[in-house]
Design a protein around this motif. Structure first.
Motif, mmCIF file in Angstrom:
data_model
loop_
_atom_site.group_PDB
_atom_site.id
_atom_site.type_symbol
_atom_site.label_atom_id
_atom_site.label_comp_id
_atom_site.label_asym_id
_atom_site.label_seq_id
_atom_site.Cartn_x
_atom_site.Cartn_y
_atom_site.Cartn_z
ATOM 1 N N TYR A 139 -56.804 29.583 -45.474
ATOM 2 C CA TYR A 139 -55.488 29.020 -46.434
ATOM 3 C C TYR A 139 -54.437 29.971 -46.465
ATOM 4 O O TYR A 139 -53.459 29.777 -46.670
ATOM 5 N N LEU A 140 -54.742 31.303 -46.362
ATOM 6 C CA LEU A 140 -53.724 32.419 -46.406
ATOM 7 C C LEU A 140 -52.845 32.246 -45.274
ATOM 8 O O LEU A 140 -51.619 32.191 -45.212
ATOM 9 N N ARG A 141 -53.428 31.740 -43.983
ATOM 10 C CA ARG A 141 -52.752 31.765 -43.002
ATOM 11 C C ARG A 141 -51.933 30.468 -42.814
ATOM 12 O O ARG A 141 -50.678 30.354 -42.244
ATOM 13 N N LYS A 142 -52.263 29.439 -43.606
ATOM 14 C CA LYS A 142 -51.442 28.254 -43.999
ATOM 15 C C LYS A 142 -50.335 28.332 -45.097
ATOM 16 O O LYS A 142 -49.631 27.537 -45.439
ATOM 17 N N ASP A 143 -50.296 29.502 -45.553
ATOM 18 C CA ASP A 143 -49.610 29.929 -46.895
ATOM 19 C C ASP A 143 -49.726 29.062 -48.002
ATOM 20 O O ASP A 143 -48.910 28.771 -48.659
ATOM 21 N N ASN A 144 -51.140 28.662 -48.083
ATOM 22 C CA ASN A 144 -51.460 27.735 -49.417
ATOM 23 C C ASN A 144 -52.242 28.942 -50.505
ATOM 24 O O ASN A 144 -53.356 28.805 -50.253
ATOM 25 N N MET A 145 -51.553 29.517 -51.149
ATOM 26 C CA MET A 145 -52.118 30.686 -52.128
ATOM 27 C C MET A 145 -52.751 30.344 -52.918
ATOM 28 O O MET A 145 -53.845 30.804 -53.408
ATOM 29 N N ALA A 146 -52.582 29.023 -53.552
ATOM 30 C CA ALA A 146 -53.472 28.386 -54.618
ATOM 31 C C ALA A 146 -54.794 28.033 -54.340
ATOM 32 O O ALA A 146 -55.826 28.403 -54.700
ATOM 33 N N LYS A 147 -55.092 27.564 -53.087
ATOM 34 C CA LYS A 147 -56.602 27.187 -52.700
ATOM 35 C C LYS A 147 -57.138 28.557 -51.976
ATOM 36 O O LYS A 147 -58.333 28.597 -52.124
ATOM 37 N N ALA A 148 -56.427 29.431 -51.383
ATOM 38 C CA ALA A 148 -56.979 30.449 -50.941
ATOM 39 C C ALA A 148 -57.411 31.387 -52.285
ATOM 40 O O ALA A 148 -58.442 32.079 -52.383
ATOM 41 N N GLU A 149 -56.847 31.512 -53.390
ATOM 42 C CA GLU A 149 -57.241 32.044 -54.508
ATOM 43 C C GLU A 149 -58.485 31.340 -55.082
ATOM 44 O O GLU A 149 -59.511 32.080 -55.796
ATOM 45 N N VAL A 150 -58.559 30.025 -55.097
ATOM 46 C CA VAL A 150 -59.545 29.185 -55.466
ATOM 47 C C VAL A 150 -61.012 29.631 -54.649
ATOM 48 O O VAL A 150 -62.130 30.114 -55.269
ATOM 49 N N PHE A 151 -60.851 29.704 -53.517
ATOM 50 C CA PHE A 151 -62.168 30.189 -52.797
ATOM 51 C C PHE A 151 -62.579 31.655 -52.674
ATOM 52 O O PHE A 151 -63.623 32.005 -52.798
ATOM 53 N N LEU A 152 -61.496 32.487 -53.069
ATOM 54 C CA LEU A 152 -61.919 34.000 -53.323
ATOM 55 C C LEU A 152 -62.284 34.151 -54.644
ATOM 56 O O LEU A 152 -63.094 34.802 -54.780
#
Length: 181
Positions: free
Chosen positions: A55-68
């Protein structure tokens, strides 16, 4: 799922696959081997970190933050070799929100250990940018030199060159400021 449980499930699936092969059930044995390989992969690479990185590579910070955020206690949920990468991902996410606060994550990532040279170079390049933001030219130059040394495949060569150019411009601005006093 804890790492010990993953290993137990992986070996149980591998044993089941061997038993299926022995009894002649090749059709079920082959997918079972692949599934056990998948379980072993999640032992070495946490699925939440892999998805967050995607998700970070796709520049979707909200979803990346959810998974972290699903990793609540990284010392229990991850292998020791993943601690540095976890902090690197946190630093990358924090650098988009509050760049100066991400410094602790990048330093922690380097101290806990990153095994790939381009990740070391990325962390040091980020620290150089933070040092430039603090107007600490000497520290920024040190991190840029270390980042260039770590970037053996030249994946970050353009970013390092840009940062050096910005550092040169910062130096010129400081010289002009001091000459007008």
């Amino acid at each position: 799922m804890s790492n010990l449980v993953r290993l137990i499930i992986g070996f149980a699936l591998l044993g089941a696959a061997v038993a299926l092969f022995v009894f002649g059930h090749w059709g079920w044995g082959i997918p079972t081997v692949f599934f056990s390989i998948f379980v072993f992969i999640t032992y070495f690479y946490n699925e939440n970190m892999l998805i967050a990185q995607w998700y970070l590579r796709k520049d979707n910070m909200a979803k990346a933050e959810v998974f972290l955020g699903r990793i609540t206690n990284y010392e229990k949920q991850l292998n020791k070799m993943q601690y540095g990468y976890y902090n690197l991902l946190l630093g990358l996410m924090e650098s988009r929100k509050a760049p100066m606060k991400s410094e602790k994550y990048f330093k922690a990532a380097l101290s806990l250990g990153l095994h790939m040279d381009h990740n070391i170079a990325l962390a040091k390049l980020s620290l150089a940018g933070i040092a430039m933001g603090k107007r600490n030219k000497r520290e920024a130059q040190m991190y840029l030199t270390e980042a260039k040394k770590a970037d053996k495949n030249k994946l970050l060569a353009d970013q390092i060159k840009q940062m050096k150019d910005q550092l040169g411009m910062l130096d010129k601005q400081q010289q002009v400021r001091y000459s007008h006093r």
